[in-house]
Design an enzyme around this catalytic site. Structure first.
Site, PDB file in Angstrom:
ATOM      1  CG  HIS A  52       3.845  -3.850  -3.092  1.00 16.33           C
ATOM      2  ND1 HIS A  52       3.220  -4.211  -1.923  1.00 16.33           N
ATOM      3  CD2 HIS A  52       4.144  -5.012  -3.729  1.00 16.33           C
ATOM      4  CE1 HIS A  52       3.129  -5.525  -1.854  1.00 16.33           C
ATOM      5  NE2 HIS A  52       3.694  -6.040  -2.935  1.00 16.33           N
ATOM      6  CD  GLU A  54       1.496   1.226  -1.136  1.00 14.47           C
ATOM      7  OE1 GLU A  54       0.393   1.089  -0.598  1.00 14.47           O
ATOM      8  OE2 GLU A  54       1.959   0.376  -1.935  1.00 14.47           O
ATOM      9  CB  CYS A  82       1.304  -4.667   2.168  1.00 13.60           C
ATOM     10  SG  CYS A  82       2.958  -4.409   1.461  1.00 13.60           S
ATOM     11  CB  CYS A  85       4.157  -0.591   1.510  1.00 11.11           C
ATOM     12  SG  CYS A  85       4.225  -1.331  -0.140  1.00 11.11           S
TER      13      CYS A  85
END
Length: 155
Positions: A52, A54, A82, A85
């Site tokens: 992801h 992040e 999310c 993260c």
């Protein structure tokens, strides 16, 4: 909050999405007035569900600073992080997170992580993915040895 950093995360999300690098998410990590790292979603490009924006930005910032603690830094993300993260953000000890789109906006675009939030609130035996515990007696001595290790690096 410095909106130019948030705008950079949004710009990155569009640029990398249009380049077929992955989903429409971007993130930057800032210390002071300087961008330390940039991350964008690489899940489908790298076949890595942890890639992801992040997480990628956190990995790059830690590498740039040569440390695992990002205290003193702020993460700017094109979308609300999310649950995965969020965990990484806490472990990295970031000072703050600034995001643009909400998790509901992401759900409307097909990225719905509401089931993860719901499932995590369930008792372990009621979760969608079965979790089983075994061999605790064999694992405990390792943890106990860690507590006695004089040269350990706490994190």
């Amino acid at each position: 909050m410095d909106m130019r950093f948030l705008r950079e995360a949004i710009r990155l999300s569009r640029e990398k999405m249009e380049a077929d690098e992955g989903g429409p998410f971007g993130a930057v990590i800032v210390r002071g007035d300087r961008i330390l790292s940039r991350g964008w979603n690489r899940v489908t490009r790298a076949n890595d569900p942890t890639a992801h924006a992040e997480i990628c930005a956190i990995r790059a910032a830690c590498s740039a600073l040569d440390r695992f603690d990002l205290s003193g830094c702020t993460l700017y993300a094109s979308c609300e992080p999310c649950p995965m993260c969020l965990g990484a953000i806490y472990w990295a000890r970031l000072d703050a997170v600034v995001f643009a789109a909400t998790r509901r906006d992401a759900a409307d675009a097909g990225f719905d992580d509401a089931f993860v939030y719901r499932d995590l609130s369930q008792p372990i035996e009621a979760r969608a993915i079965p979790f089983r515990q075994a061999l605790r007696e064999e694992a405990l001595p390792v943890l106990e040895a860690w507590t006695r290790k004089e040269d350990r690096v706490d994190y």
